[in-house]
Motif scaffolding. Structure first.
Motif, PDB file in Angstrom:
ATOM      1  N   VAL A 118       0.844  -1.193   0.000  1.00 46.81           N
ATOM      2  CA  VAL A 118       0.000   0.000   0.000  1.00 46.81           C
ATOM      3  C   VAL A 118       0.887   1.253   0.000  1.00 46.81           C
ATOM      4  O   VAL A 118       0.604   2.235  -0.694  1.00 46.81           O
ATOM      5  CB  VAL A 118      -0.972  -0.005   1.200  1.00 46.81           C
ATOM      6  N   ILE A 159       2.103   1.782  -3.506  1.00 46.15           N
ATOM      7  CA  ILE A 159       1.047   2.327  -4.364  1.00 46.15           C
ATOM      8  C   ILE A 159       0.859   3.809  -4.072  1.00 46.15           C
ATOM      9  O   ILE A 159       0.755   4.640  -4.972  1.00 46.15           O
ATOM     10  CB  ILE A 159      -0.279   1.558  -4.142  1.00 46.15           C
ATOM     11  N   ARG A 160       0.831   4.163  -2.787  1.00 38.93           N
ATOM     12  CA  ARG A 160       0.665   5.557  -2.389  1.00 38.93           C
ATOM     13  C   ARG A 160       1.836   6.406  -2.907  1.00 38.93           C
ATOM     14  O   ARG A 160       1.629   7.512  -3.412  1.00 38.93           O
ATOM     15  CB  ARG A 160       0.558   5.613  -0.868  1.00 38.93           C
ATOM     16  N   GLU A 162       3.757   5.794  -5.519  1.00 30.68           N
ATOM     17  CA  GLU A 162       3.626   5.926  -6.979  1.00 30.68           C
ATOM     18  C   GLU A 162       2.594   6.992  -7.316  1.00 30.68           C
ATOM     19  O   GLU A 162       2.788   7.804  -8.223  1.00 30.68           O
ATOM     20  CB  GLU A 162       3.187   4.594  -7.605  1.00 30.68           C
ATOM     21  N   ALA A 163       1.484   6.983  -6.576  1.00 30.20           N
ATOM     22  CA  ALA A 163       0.418   7.944  -6.835  1.00 30.20           C
ATOM     23  C   ALA A 163       0.912   9.363  -6.565  1.00 30.20           C
ATOM     24  O   ALA A 163       0.673  10.280  -7.345  1.00 30.20           O
ATOM     25  CB  ALA A 163      -0.796   7.630  -5.959  1.00 30.20           C
ATOM     26  N   GLU A 164       1.615   9.544  -5.448  1.00 23.05           N
ATOM     27  CA  GLU A 164       2.143  10.870  -5.121  1.00 23.05           C
ATOM     28  C   GLU A 164       3.116  11.324  -6.198  1.00 23.05           C
ATOM     29  O   GLU A 164       3.119  12.483  -6.596  1.00 23.05           O
ATOM     30  CB  GLU A 164       2.892  10.819  -3.785  1.00 23.05           C
ATOM     31  N   SER A 198       3.142  10.539  -9.361  1.00 24.73           N
ATOM     32  CA  SER A 198       2.503  10.963 -10.613  1.00 24.73           C
ATOM     33  C   SER A 198       1.735  12.270 -10.438  1.00 24.73           C
ATOM     34  O   SER A 198       1.492  12.989 -11.395  1.00 24.73           O
ATOM     35  CB  SER A 198       1.610   9.857 -11.179  1.00 24.73           C
ATOM     36  N   LEU A 199       1.368  12.591  -9.198  1.00 21.00           N
ATOM     37  CA  LEU A 199       0.712  13.879  -8.948  1.00 21.00           C
ATOM     38  C   LEU A 199       1.737  15.012  -8.911  1.00 21.00           C
ATOM     39  O   LEU A 199       1.523  16.087  -9.471  1.00 21.00           O
ATOM     40  CB  LEU A 199      -0.038  13.813  -7.611  1.00 21.00           C
ATOM     41  N   LEU A 200       2.858  14.763  -8.245  1.00 22.91           N
ATOM     42  CA  LEU A 200       3.808  15.842  -7.952  1.00 22.91           C
ATOM     43  C   LEU A 200       4.834  16.079  -9.059  1.00 22.91           C
ATOM     44  O   LEU A 200       5.248  17.212  -9.295  1.00 22.91           O
ATOM     45  CB  LEU A 200       4.542  15.529  -6.637  1.00 22.91           C
ATOM     46  N   GLU A 205       8.122  13.419  -3.891  1.00 23.41           N
ATOM     47  CA  GLU A 205       7.398  12.903  -2.746  1.00 23.41           C
ATOM     48  C   GLU A 205       7.917  13.495  -1.444  1.00 23.41           C
ATOM     49  O   GLU A 205       7.225  13.543  -0.442  1.00 23.41           O
ATOM     50  CB  GLU A 205       7.514  11.370  -2.655  1.00 23.41           C
ATOM     51  N   ARG A 261      -0.777   7.280 -17.845  1.00 20.09           N
ATOM     52  CA  ARG A 261      -1.509   6.279 -17.092  1.00 20.09           C
ATOM     53  C   ARG A 261      -1.379   4.910 -17.744  1.00 20.09           C
ATOM     54  O   ARG A 261      -1.145   3.904 -17.083  1.00 20.09           O
ATOM     55  CB  ARG A 261      -2.989   6.632 -16.968  1.00 20.09           C
ATOM     56  N   GLU A 316      -4.858   2.411   5.888  1.00 18.48           N
ATOM     57  CA  GLU A 316      -3.444   2.719   5.652  1.00 18.48           C
ATOM     58  C   GLU A 316      -2.708   3.013   6.944  1.00 18.48           C
ATOM     59  O   GLU A 316      -1.622   2.494   7.194  1.00 18.48           O
ATOM     60  CB  GLU A 316      -3.351   3.977   4.790  1.00 18.48           C
ATOM     61  N   ILE A 372      -7.892   3.378  -3.143  1.00 19.40           N
ATOM     62  CA  ILE A 372      -6.649   4.166  -3.205  1.00 19.40           C
ATOM     63  C   ILE A 372      -6.236   4.365  -4.659  1.00 19.40           C
ATOM     64  O   ILE A 372      -5.871   5.459  -5.080  1.00 19.40           O
ATOM     65  CB  ILE A 372      -5.527   3.457  -2.418  1.00 19.40           C
ATOM     66  N   ARG A 373      -6.339   3.287  -5.451  1.00 22.04           N
ATOM     67  CA  ARG A 373      -5.963   3.373  -6.860  1.00 22.04           C
ATOM     68  C   ARG A 373      -6.886   4.340  -7.618  1.00 22.04           C
ATOM     69  O   ARG A 373      -6.429   5.147  -8.425  1.00 22.04           O
ATOM     70  CB  ARG A 373      -6.011   1.960  -7.462  1.00 22.04           C
ATOM     71  N   ALA A 408      -5.993   7.842  -6.787  1.00 25.21           N
ATOM     72  CA  ALA A 408      -4.748   8.214  -7.450  1.00 25.21           C
ATOM     73  C   ALA A 408      -4.996   8.529  -8.922  1.00 25.21           C
ATOM     74  O   ALA A 408      -4.508   9.524  -9.456  1.00 25.21           O
ATOM     75  CB  ALA A 408      -3.729   7.084  -7.313  1.00 25.21           C
ATOM     76  N   SER A 452      -6.620  11.919  -9.283  1.00 28.25           N
ATOM     77  CA  SER A 452      -5.765  13.100  -9.138  1.00 28.25           C
ATOM     78  C   SER A 452      -4.807  13.236 -10.313  1.00 28.25           C
ATOM     79  O   SER A 452      -4.314  14.315 -10.604  1.00 28.25           O
ATOM     80  CB  SER A 452      -5.016  13.080  -7.806  1.00 28.25           C
ATOM     81  N   LEU A 453      -4.556  12.137 -11.008  1.00 28.56           N
ATOM     82  CA  LEU A 453      -3.726  12.219 -12.215  1.00 28.56           C
ATOM     83  C   LEU A 453      -4.529  12.746 -13.411  1.00 28.56           C
ATOM     84  O   LEU A 453      -4.065  13.593 -14.173  1.00 28.56           O
ATOM     85  CB  LEU A 453      -3.159  10.827 -12.544  1.00 28.56           C
ATOM     86  N   THR A 487      -0.325  22.228  -6.517  1.00 26.54           N
ATOM     87  CA  THR A 487      -0.123  20.786  -6.412  1.00 26.54           C
ATOM     88  C   THR A 487       0.126  20.371  -4.960  1.00 26.54           C
ATOM     89  O   THR A 487      -0.443  19.393  -4.473  1.00 26.54           O
ATOM     90  CB  THR A 487       1.057  20.347  -7.298  1.00 26.54           C
ATOM     91  N   ARG A 531      -2.377  17.931  -2.704  1.00 27.09           N
ATOM     92  CA  ARG A 531      -1.922  16.765  -1.952  1.00 27.09           C
ATOM     93  C   ARG A 531      -2.227  16.930  -0.469  1.00 27.09           C
ATOM     94  O   ARG A 531      -2.713  16.022   0.192  1.00 27.09           O
ATOM     95  CB  ARG A 531      -0.431  16.514  -2.143  1.00 27.09           C
TER      96      ARG A 531
END
Lengths: 443, 443
Positions: A245, A248-249, A251-253, A255-257, A264, A334, B219, B248-249, B252, B255-256, B330, B334
């Motif tokens: 988890v 995954i979190r 990776e998500a951060e 792709s956002l940042l 991150e 994506r 989490e 969570i996915r 994510a 937000s992408l 951004t 977050r």
């Protein structure tokens, strides 16, 4: 969480320790970490000093790297060692990885032999692989014993590592043979033998799998834990869902940042000077690309001098190209992250995106041209902007598909560099097409 | 995954079914879904028809909504019913939610009474709450029995729902009293009583918790499953980590994709016409904002007519403001997602961001002014662009902090609207400051 921030705010404002400690004691270490990160610099230290000793290791682990390093710098060696004591092996490996050299030695030598050996084993693998994610605490059993014996063994252990949903079946040399789900341990007749009910089909994770591949396997197969083996199929450890988890979190951060040039570790209340320095780099990169666009406009100074309406309208062409291109780029990023894009389907994808861009280019060219015609009463100007728009949409779609593939081939992260490069392309092409057509048709 | 796409590509190109089926049979349903999504439209149907009957329900569930609807439209009622049969209650609820009205009735009436009641219970809660995420399959025990009895009960059940890492202790009225971790069931002496070893501190999830809150709880506390209770503390069901990972996915992905005006359902190989229509909306929104920026430029037509260098340089001011602002935005998005931002710390954050913007504004103003001085040999023009840059950076930082808070208050998703509105602000302010200062100081 914002409730808790407000509670903490009130507690801090009261100026007394008691209320702050009461807020903290009701929280899990990960939640305390979020809370500390949401405080301005000065107050972070006050709250940190009130965190109980047993929570400190876990709290540190859940903080961003920079903040963690800053807090550790203020701790004495004994405090760092005691914070490390409650951590699980995989977390401990991450914790030690980020310590300054001198502290690493001290913390390592404070452990007993067995714990040190296990940490060293995990630390010998890159942190973003199965080896770096694994814990070396798997409970294993032999295939030829009965469930009765397994249960007796478990009762002798007295406790199981957290997230134990399966036991691992190994031979006497430690080779992984299969798994024994806990469900079966508790629901089957105690007389049956492990080998009769074990799952031999379960695929162990290879120790050199990347963290991303591990995460995908867990997601697709709804796993809670999974065994990790080396190339000789020897059971080395296991990975649990909580660490997945986190992957995954992260990776998500990312792709956002990343598209904003952040990472991150960027901390919302980082010191001003550090934030300014980090972001300056990204502004500098952007400045170079902005000057490139500017230089293209500069080539047409004479044209602009004669038709000032071109200057008024040129941001529209660039901006529409940028939006169209980033839609394609975002879908590509994506798709790449999900593993949905390969050489096999890239061409089909390109065709589709170009078709979409053509339709939208035509549509919006008609709209923009009509507005421009009404505004400036120049059919030629309306034609110029319409043609430039269509051209730029097409280029944007080709760049949106091709750029991330190219960047990936060059081993550059498309999430980081993609949008800067793309908007440079759409700005340059947009200005060039619009002003160039203007020069050709309007002068 | 890209390997598997290539394998499938070869298998499809061979034109025979055997090789395709071999690729599919080696995959998990979630992986088959990814594979189908990575195929162009025509081939999706070919592959779908080769998916085995028992996998179909799961595969459909893992596909995007649109694609799922499209495949279901081509299936007969019997096939849809049989696909629904293997699904767990929470998944089944999602599946039925997305079916066309007529099919819903047929599928519901195909179930036995017990299953239908349970599905209806889950469907009565909004899908993005704890109630909508839960499964109604919790295994519960009474506090006054011994572990021996519990084990006998489990053996009688013969199998446990997946992801059962704890049993739930309830009284005779179904009130939730605490949890009994499986670890304890297998490691403790069979003679002890449940009430002696149960964990009474474990906080059950309230049925109306949002999906995001549930995910955060999982989490932060490293949960695998958790009980769901209603307002009277009656145990209703349980949520498991696999569904939380999906939440969570999805967050994510949102937000992408949202900043590009896309949503989670956007399918990389959607039909051209549908893609074009969806993206047209976003281009239209952007066009309005682009015309606003253009109108500001239009106000200074006379100025541009006299100083054409302003037209050449104006994209730089707007672009630097956009980059600076989106960095702040951004971090805010977050922070809001993590629950780190509240009214308590918003002011401190604003101060910090403005300070960062001031430093970077000054720094890059000096750099840009020097370049402009060398390029156009006009000290006044250099001064104008420097001042405009600083002004725009400051505005960008204020907008970056304030805008997401404002949007959130208005119940508009900051991830969706934030970046469009922000760049409109930085474009308008940038053009206005630069051209306005130019008009005042250069004419």
């Amino acid at each position: 969480m914002t409730d808790q921030i407000d509670h903490l705010r009130q507690a801090l404002d009261s100026g007394r320790q008691g209320p702050v400690q009461r807020v903290l004691s009701s929280l899990h270490p990960a939640e305390i970490a979020v809370l500390i990160e949401s405080l301005p610099l000065g107050e972070r230290e006050i709250v940190w000093n009130l965190v109980s000793d047993e929570d400190r290791g876990e709290v540190l682990l859940h903080l961003g790297e920079e903040l963690r390093a800053w807090l550790i710098k203020a701790m004495d060696v004994e405090a760092v060692i005691s914070a490390s004591e409650g951590l699980e092996i995989d977390d401990l490996a991450d914790f030690i990885d980020d310590l300054p050299e001198t502290l690493t030695q001290r913390v390592m030598s404070s452990m007993d032999e067995a714990r040190r050996t296990r940490v060293e084993a995990v630390m010998s693998y890159p942190y973003d692989t199965a080896g770096g994610l694994m814990n070396t605490d798997p409970v294993s059993v032999r295939p030829n014993v009965t469930l009765e014996v397994v249960l007796r063994y478990l009762r002798m252990l007295g406790d199981l590592p957290s997230h134990t949903d399966m036991l691992f079946v190994v031979d006497r040399y430690g080779h992984f043979l299969g798994i024994l789900p806990m469900n079966k341990v508790v629901t089957m007749n105690p007389d049956v033998t492990v080998s009769d009910i074990m799952d031999r089909e379960f695929q162990a994770l290879s120790v050199d799998l990347t963290a991303g591949e591990v995460a995908k396997r867990f997601e697709d197969r709804d796993l809670i834990s999974a065994p990790v083996v080396d190339e000789r199929n020897i059971l080395l450890g296991r990975i649990t869902i909580d660490d997945v988890v986190d992957v995954i979190r992260d990776e998500a951060e990312h792709s956002l940042l990343a598209p904003a040039g952040l990472d991150e570790e960027d901390d919302i209340f980082a010191p001003v000077r550090r934030s300014a320095r980090r972001r300056a780099v990204w502004l500098g990169v952007n400045l170079i690309t902005a000057f490139m666009a500017s230089a293209v406009v500069g080539m047409f100074e004479a044209t602009l001098d004669q038709v000032v309406a071109l200057a008024v309208l040129m941001p529209i062409v660039a901006s529409m190209g940028g939006i169209g291109g980033s839609q394609t780029l975002t879908l590509m990023i994506r798709g790449l992250a999900l593993g949905q894009i390969s050489t096999a389907n890239a061409v089909a994808l390109l065709k589709k995106e170009v078709a979409v861009a053509l339709i939208n280019g035509l549509l919006w060219a008609v709209v923009v041209s009509s507005i421009v015609l009404a505004w400036f009463r120049s059919p030629m100007l309306a034609l110029v902007i319409g043609m430039a728009l269509i051209l730029n949409q097409m280029c944007a779609s080709v760049a949106g598909v091709g750029l991330p593939l190219l960047l990936k081939k060059l081993d550059i992260d498309p999430a980081l560099a993609g949008s800067v490069v793309l908007t440079t392309i759409t700005d340059v092409v947009g200005f060039f097409a619009f002003l160039g057509l203007g020069a050709a048709l309007l002068l």
